[in-house]
Design a protein around this motif. Sequence first.
Motif, PDB file in Angstrom:
ATOM      1  N   GLN A  34     -34.246  31.946  -8.341  1.00 48.48           N
ATOM      2  CA  GLN A  34     -34.427  31.933  -9.791  1.00 48.48           C
ATOM      3  C   GLN A  34     -33.646  33.070 -10.443  1.00 48.48           C
ATOM      4  O   GLN A  34     -33.683  34.200  -9.951  1.00 48.48           O
ATOM      5  CB  GLN A  34     -35.928  32.080 -10.066  1.00 48.48           C
ATOM      6  N   GLN A  35     -32.982  32.776 -11.552  1.00 56.99           N
ATOM      7  CA  GLN A  35     -32.246  33.801 -12.302  1.00 56.99           C
ATOM      8  C   GLN A  35     -32.723  33.823 -13.759  1.00 56.99           C
ATOM      9  O   GLN A  35     -32.214  33.097 -14.605  1.00 56.99           O
ATOM     10  CB  GLN A  35     -30.736  33.540 -12.252  1.00 56.99           C
ATOM     11  N   PRO A  36     -33.722  34.645 -14.055  1.00 57.89           N
ATOM     12  CA  PRO A  36     -34.312  34.664 -15.399  1.00 57.89           C
ATOM     13  C   PRO A  36     -33.333  35.023 -16.509  1.00 57.89           C
ATOM     14  O   PRO A  36     -33.474  34.536 -17.634  1.00 57.89           O
ATOM     15  CB  PRO A  36     -35.415  35.725 -15.279  1.00 57.89           C
ATOM     16  N   LEU A  37     -32.343  35.869 -16.225  1.00 60.45           N
ATOM     17  CA  LEU A  37     -31.399  36.246 -17.275  1.00 60.45           C
ATOM     18  C   LEU A  37     -30.601  35.031 -17.740  1.00 60.45           C
ATOM     19  O   LEU A  37     -30.296  34.889 -18.926  1.00 60.45           O
ATOM     20  CB  LEU A  37     -30.459  37.346 -16.793  1.00 60.45           C
ATOM     21  N   THR A  38     -30.276  34.154 -16.828  1.00 59.01           N
ATOM     22  CA  THR A  38     -29.559  32.925 -17.177  1.00 59.01           C
ATOM     23  C   THR A  38     -30.421  32.013 -18.047  1.00 59.01           C
ATOM     24  O   THR A  38     -29.907  31.246 -18.872  1.00 59.01           O
ATOM     25  CB  THR A  38     -29.138  32.184 -15.892  1.00 59.01           C
ATOM     26  N   LEU A  39     -31.742  32.127 -17.878  1.00 58.23           N
ATOM     27  CA  LEU A  39     -32.680  31.301 -18.644  1.00 58.23           C
ATOM     28  C   LEU A  39     -33.057  31.928 -19.976  1.00 58.23           C
ATOM     29  O   LEU A  39     -33.859  31.355 -20.723  1.00 58.23           O
ATOM     30  CB  LEU A  39     -33.933  31.047 -17.804  1.00 58.23           C
ATOM     31  N   GLY A  40     -32.515  33.123 -20.276  1.00 53.93           N
ATOM     32  CA  GLY A  40     -32.746  33.719 -21.582  1.00 53.93           C
ATOM     33  C   GLY A  40     -33.488  35.031 -21.595  1.00 53.93           C
ATOM     34  O   GLY A  40     -33.653  35.634 -22.665  1.00 53.93           O
ATOM     35  N   ALA A  41     -33.975  35.507 -20.443  1.00 54.38           N
ATOM     36  CA  ALA A  41     -34.671  36.789 -20.395  1.00 54.38           C
ATOM     37  C   ALA A  41     -33.694  37.935 -20.660  1.00 54.38           C
ATOM     38  O   ALA A  41     -32.477  37.794 -20.481  1.00 54.38           O
ATOM     39  CB  ALA A  41     -35.347  36.986 -19.040  1.00 54.38           C
ATOM     40  N   ASP A  42     -34.230  39.071 -21.084  1.00 55.98           N
ATOM     41  CA  ASP A  42     -33.415  40.251 -21.359  1.00 55.98           C
ATOM     42  C   ASP A  42     -33.360  41.211 -20.179  1.00 55.98           C
ATOM     43  O   ASP A  42     -32.354  41.884 -19.961  1.00 55.98           O
ATOM     44  CB  ASP A  42     -33.975  41.003 -22.574  1.00 55.98           C
ATOM     45  N   ILE A  43     -34.470  41.291 -19.438  1.00 56.11           N
ATOM     46  CA  ILE A  43     -34.591  42.258 -18.343  1.00 56.11           C
ATOM     47  C   ILE A  43     -35.277  41.579 -17.169  1.00 56.11           C
ATOM     48  O   ILE A  43     -36.203  40.774 -17.359  1.00 56.11           O
ATOM     49  CB  ILE A  43     -35.412  43.498 -18.773  1.00 56.11           C
ATOM     50  N   VAL A  44     -34.833  41.892 -15.982  1.00 56.70           N
ATOM     51  CA  VAL A  44     -35.482  41.449 -14.743  1.00 56.70           C
ATOM     52  C   VAL A  44     -35.860  42.685 -13.935  1.00 56.70           C
ATOM     53  O   VAL A  44     -35.083  43.647 -13.871  1.00 56.70           O
ATOM     54  CB  VAL A  44     -34.551  40.543 -13.914  1.00 56.70           C
ATOM     55  N   ALA A  73     -43.785  20.981 -12.451  1.00 53.71           N
ATOM     56  CA  ALA A  73     -42.532  20.454 -12.992  1.00 53.71           C
ATOM     57  C   ALA A  73     -41.663  21.567 -13.569  1.00 53.71           C
ATOM     58  O   ALA A  73     -40.428  21.537 -13.446  1.00 53.71           O
ATOM     59  CB  ALA A  73     -42.826  19.406 -14.066  1.00 53.71           C
ATOM     60  N   VAL A  74     -42.286  22.568 -14.194  1.00 56.02           N
ATOM     61  CA  VAL A  74     -41.531  23.704 -14.731  1.00 56.02           C
ATOM     62  C   VAL A  74     -40.893  24.484 -13.588  1.00 56.02           C
ATOM     63  O   VAL A  74     -39.718  24.861 -13.653  1.00 56.02           O
ATOM     64  CB  VAL A  74     -42.435  24.628 -15.574  1.00 56.02           C
ATOM     65  N   ALA A  75     -41.672  24.735 -12.540  1.00 57.90           N
ATOM     66  CA  ALA A  75     -41.139  25.463 -11.384  1.00 57.90           C
ATOM     67  C   ALA A  75     -39.960  24.724 -10.768  1.00 57.90           C
ATOM     68  O   ALA A  75     -38.947  25.332 -10.399  1.00 57.90           O
ATOM     69  CB  ALA A  75     -42.239  25.669 -10.341  1.00 57.90           C
ATOM     70  N   LYS A  76     -40.081  23.417 -10.681  1.00 60.36           N
ATOM     71  CA  LYS A  76     -39.016  22.607 -10.086  1.00 60.36           C
ATOM     72  C   LYS A  76     -37.756  22.656 -10.942  1.00 60.36           C
ATOM     73  O   LYS A  76     -36.631  22.648 -10.418  1.00 60.36           O
ATOM     74  CB  LYS A  76     -39.504  21.169  -9.941  1.00 60.36           C
ATOM     75  N   ARG A  77     -37.936  22.749 -12.263  1.00 60.13           N
ATOM     76  CA  ARG A  77     -36.796  22.760 -13.167  1.00 60.13           C
ATOM     77  C   ARG A  77     -36.080  24.105 -13.206  1.00 60.13           C
ATOM     78  O   ARG A  77     -34.851  24.158 -13.253  1.00 60.13           O
ATOM     79  CB  ARG A  77     -37.279  22.400 -14.580  1.00 60.13           C
ATOM     80  N   GLN A  78     -36.829  25.209 -13.165  1.00 67.65           N
ATOM     81  CA  GLN A  78     -36.201  26.511 -13.392  1.00 67.65           C
ATOM     82  C   GLN A  78     -35.899  27.282 -12.106  1.00 67.65           C
ATOM     83  O   GLN A  78     -35.261  28.340 -12.165  1.00 67.65           O
ATOM     84  CB  GLN A  78     -37.048  27.359 -14.331  1.00 67.65           C
ATOM     85  N   ALA A  79     -36.323  26.765 -10.968  1.00 65.37           N
ATOM     86  CA  ALA A  79     -36.086  27.469  -9.708  1.00 65.37           C
ATOM     87  C   ALA A  79     -35.545  26.504  -8.660  1.00 65.37           C
ATOM     88  O   ALA A  79     -35.724  25.292  -8.762  1.00 65.37           O
ATOM     89  CB  ALA A  79     -37.364  28.138  -9.214  1.00 65.37           C
ATOM     90  N   LYS A  80     -34.911  27.077  -7.634  1.00 66.38           N
ATOM     91  CA  LYS A  80     -34.326  26.270  -6.561  1.00 66.38           C
ATOM     92  C   LYS A  80     -35.275  26.111  -5.382  1.00 66.38           C
ATOM     93  O   LYS A  80     -34.916  25.534  -4.363  1.00 66.38           O
ATOM     94  CB  LYS A  80     -33.020  26.912  -6.080  1.00 66.38           C
ATOM     95  N   GLY A  81     -36.473  26.639  -5.496  1.00 71.33           N
ATOM     96  CA  GLY A  81     -37.478  26.544  -4.443  1.00 71.33           C
ATOM     97  C   GLY A  81     -38.749  27.178  -4.936  1.00 71.33           C
ATOM     98  O   GLY A  81     -38.800  27.736  -6.035  1.00 71.33           O
ATOM     99  N   PHE A  82     -39.796  27.122  -4.112  1.00 76.20           N
ATOM    100  CA  PHE A  82     -41.119  27.507  -4.584  1.00 76.20           C
ATOM    101  C   PHE A  82     -41.659  28.788  -3.951  1.00 76.20           C
ATOM    102  O   PHE A  82     -42.780  29.191  -4.229  1.00 76.20           O
ATOM    103  CB  PHE A  82     -42.091  26.355  -4.359  1.00 76.20           C
ATOM    104  N   GLY A  83     -40.876  29.436  -3.104  1.00 75.50           N
ATOM    105  CA  GLY A  83     -41.256  30.747  -2.594  1.00 75.50           C
ATOM    106  C   GLY A  83     -42.082  30.715  -1.327  1.00 75.50           C
ATOM    107  O   GLY A  83     -42.432  29.652  -0.803  1.00 75.50           O
ATOM    108  N   GLY A  84     -42.395  31.913  -0.856  1.00 76.97           N
ATOM    109  CA  GLY A  84     -43.074  32.062   0.424  1.00 76.97           C
ATOM    110  C   GLY A  84     -44.500  32.555   0.342  1.00 76.97           C
ATOM    111  O   GLY A  84     -45.089  32.921   1.365  1.00 76.97           O
ATOM    112  N   VAL A  85     -45.088  32.583  -0.862  1.00 81.99           N
ATOM    113  CA  VAL A  85     -46.464  33.055  -1.032  1.00 81.99           C
ATOM    114  C   VAL A  85     -47.373  31.876  -1.355  1.00 81.99           C
ATOM    115  O   VAL A  85     -47.062  31.050  -2.211  1.00 81.99           O
ATOM    116  CB  VAL A  85     -46.561  34.115  -2.145  1.00 81.99           C
ATOM    117  N   VAL A  86     -48.487  31.815  -0.656  1.00 79.48           N
ATOM    118  CA  VAL A  86     -49.516  30.802  -0.883  1.00 79.48           C
ATOM    119  C   VAL A  86     -50.845  31.521  -1.038  1.00 79.48           C
ATOM    120  O   VAL A  86     -51.166  32.418  -0.241  1.00 79.48           O
ATOM    121  CB  VAL A  86     -49.611  29.812   0.299  1.00 79.48           C
TER     122      VAL A  86
END
Length: 395
Positions: A178-188, A283-296
């Motif tokens: 996930q790249q939040p800056l590309t999605l409009g965030a100012d700081i990561v 659906a939001v996670a699927k749209r804005q990220a390339k995977g769902f991570g390693g935490v359950v």
Amino acid sequence: MSNATKTIHSIPVDAQTGAIAVPIYQTSTYVQEAPGINKGFDYSRTSNPTRAALEQIIAQLENGSVGIAFASGLAAIDAVLKLLKSGDEIIAVDDIYGGAFRLFTQVYEKFGISVKYVDSANAINVFDAITPNTRLIWIETPTNPTLKISDIAAIAKIAKAHSCLLCVDNTFASPALQQPLTLGADIVVHSATKYLGGHSDLIAGLVITKDAVPGEKIKFLQNAGGAVLAPFDSWLVIRGIETLHLRVKQHCINAQAVAEYLEQHPAVDKVYYPGLQSHHNHAVAKRQAKGFGGVVSFTLKNDTEQAAVNFVTHTRLFKLAESLGGVKSLLCHPASMTHKSIPAERRRNAGVADSLIRLSVGLEEADDLIEDLEQAFDAVNKEKPAGINLPAINN
């Protein structure tokens, strides 16, 4: 060019020697040709070649302008908050990391910076909370520990419309997903201790800004405050980044398998994992990220702290420890560990139940991890300690 290839080749070859690995410049100071005339470095608190390489790498990976490396994730968060002044207001996700909550409430509120906590999984809650004093919107997505997903692009539009900065803690996803800056965030911000380092052998924090102006302000605060990342730890993060995409891909595969196993287990009440179709904002996670991570994360039907403690002390491969994102699988009980600093009522209202257990799913074989969880359920069910009534488990 794929992100994986881009990541590997973002790590520079040493211009002076041709070394394929970034050198560790373990030095505190640098010889100058004359006062103020140097080779770009004068003192390692201000800048160090190894740390500078890491800062350039992470800025590139997050598609940002400026990267700044700190001695811990909380030091990185602290630097961002120092952009604010007395009278300013923060809107923060309610399911927030306990260390960030402690910093916000016990340090910055006494300086006149107020904080509102909202469920940012619904962007309208953020919109409704904004006042003329709001200067910063702070979200984690996925959150720690209930894996709430916030729509970064939607909240970024709200922030822009109200002249607020949007800061996204991207620790759980990492730039591999996930790249939040590309999605409009100012700081990561990142706790680089986690997936970026990847081997549970360092403490580090990173800030990346979309635009140069806030980045230079935070760079000034890094030098002024002095909580800089050491050369060797900078090198460790760089080394971790080399295998980031490969590791995160397997973390995601293993976590999906574990989440699907837990979802059908009779002793489990709720499972929190963005990769499950049952997860809110899947659906939001699927749209804005390339995977769902390693935490359950999951809660038990016996929703007591004691039931959770009994479970986390019976696993074998999952080691009971704070932190996450390493090669070895870990688990923790947030209510008594990572989120203990949050008052119990507020913690529960944010979804952090007394029986909630957080898994950092590592790189072992998924079948072995599931077998470990199964034997832990069996062991707890057989013991049935006084006051604990776990549902019968049918193997």
